[in-house]
Design an enzyme around this catalytic site. Structure first.
Site, PDB file in Angstrom:
ATOM      1  N   ASP A 146       0.863  -1.182   0.000  1.00 42.58           N
ATOM      2  CA  ASP A 146       0.000   0.000   0.000  1.00 42.58           C
ATOM      3  C   ASP A 146       0.904   1.239   0.000  1.00 42.58           C
ATOM      4  OD1 ASP A 146      -2.307   1.719   0.602  1.00 42.58           O
ATOM      5  OD2 ASP A 146      -1.512   1.774   2.639  1.00 42.58           O
ATOM      6  N   GLY A 194      -5.263   2.573  -3.389  1.00 40.59           N
ATOM      7  CA  GLY A 194      -6.561   3.160  -3.731  1.00 40.59           C
ATOM      8  C   GLY A 194      -6.400   4.354  -4.649  1.00 40.59           C
TER       9      GLY A 194
END
Length: 272
Positions: free
Chosen positions: A9, A44
């Site tokens: 991430d 994201g």
């Protein structure tokens, strides 16, 4: 040592609190890649907010964006490249009903383009970062300009109390089998519409097949609730020390240091 797949991430995991890559992190990731392991960004963020970091890290691996909806090797053909999309009609529908649902702005985004009905983003800088900042970086979100389906739709509501209404409207109208509506946290007025059944583990599993990597050699590092699925899926799901407490139950390990203390780099140094 078997070839490893390491999904990372970005925000509050690979990046420090200033949103930057430390030199130690860059070097640790470079060493892993040079040793033949696959280190891949799974974020994201859209492509436009990830490419600088991809290049800074010197990666040659696939990059997974929009929480698993888009996977590709930047500027290269990859047999396993994919793109899961949501219907553009949802974006138009939200704009038409914005007043009734207290929606301030809608952003539709794909790999290379972004469309919005408002250039005024949220006041919180961490949220505003994801919304187009200037008129030369986006197209107006209308039927004239948006002619394809997209990977993600972001919504800024007037405040977080309207989230449930928006979630119910989209889910009931378009079906939970087609779309998932996620919130960005308790106090955030931002919601995200993504293709149903798609999460960060989608990209992790596709890369695992593409590079023929054993399940035991799959690592995933994250801090937030959008990392849940990939931390849960990976044989070595690693939560950052600064991560959400709710993820402790599914994580296999927790880093000894936070993202601001080179926690990821120090953990990778131990692996190698």
């Amino acid at each position: 040592m078997g070839r490893k797949l390491i999904g990372i991430d970005l925000d509050r995991t690979t990046l420090n609190d200033a949103g930057e890559v430390s030199e130690r992190t860059r070097q640790a990731i470079q060493k892993m890649q040079q040793a033949g392991h696959v280190v891949a960004i799974i974020t994201g963020r859209p492509v436009r907010l990830s490419m600088d970091i991809y290049q800074q890290l010197g990666l040659k691996s696939p990059m997974i964006n929009f929480n698993g909806a888009l996977g590709e090797i930047p500027n290269e053909l990859w047999d396993y490249a994919y793109s899961y999309q949501v219907d553009r009609e949802i974006a138009f529908d939200l704009i038409e009903n914005a007043a009734d649902m207290a929606i301030k702005s809608v952003v539709a985004e794909s790999r290379a383009d972004v469309w919005t009905n408002s250039h005024i983003g949220p006041t919180n800088p961490n949220e505003a970062f994801f919304f187009p900042q200037s008129t030369d970086t986006y197209h107006m979100l209308d039927r004239l300009n948006l002619k394809t389906n997209i990977n993600s739709i972001l919504i800024e509501a007037q405040n977080s109390t309207h989230q449930a209404m928006i979630q119910d409207y989209v889910t009931n109208r378009y079906g939970a089998d087609r779309v998932t509506v996620n919130t960005w946290g308790a106090d955030s007025p931002v919601l995200e519409i993504v293709p149903a059944g798609v999460a960060k583990d989608t990209g992790l599993q596709i890369m695992q097949r593409a590079f023929d990597i054993k399940k035991d050699d799959v690592y995933a590092f994250g801090d937030g609730m959008n990392d849940y699925e990939m931390i849960d899926y990976a044989a070595h799901g690693v939560l950052m020390k600064n991560g959400q407490p709710a993820l402790k139950a599914i994580a296999n390990d927790i880093t000894s240091y936070t993202n601001d203390e080179d926690g990821l780099a120090k953990y990778l140094e131990q692996i190698i």
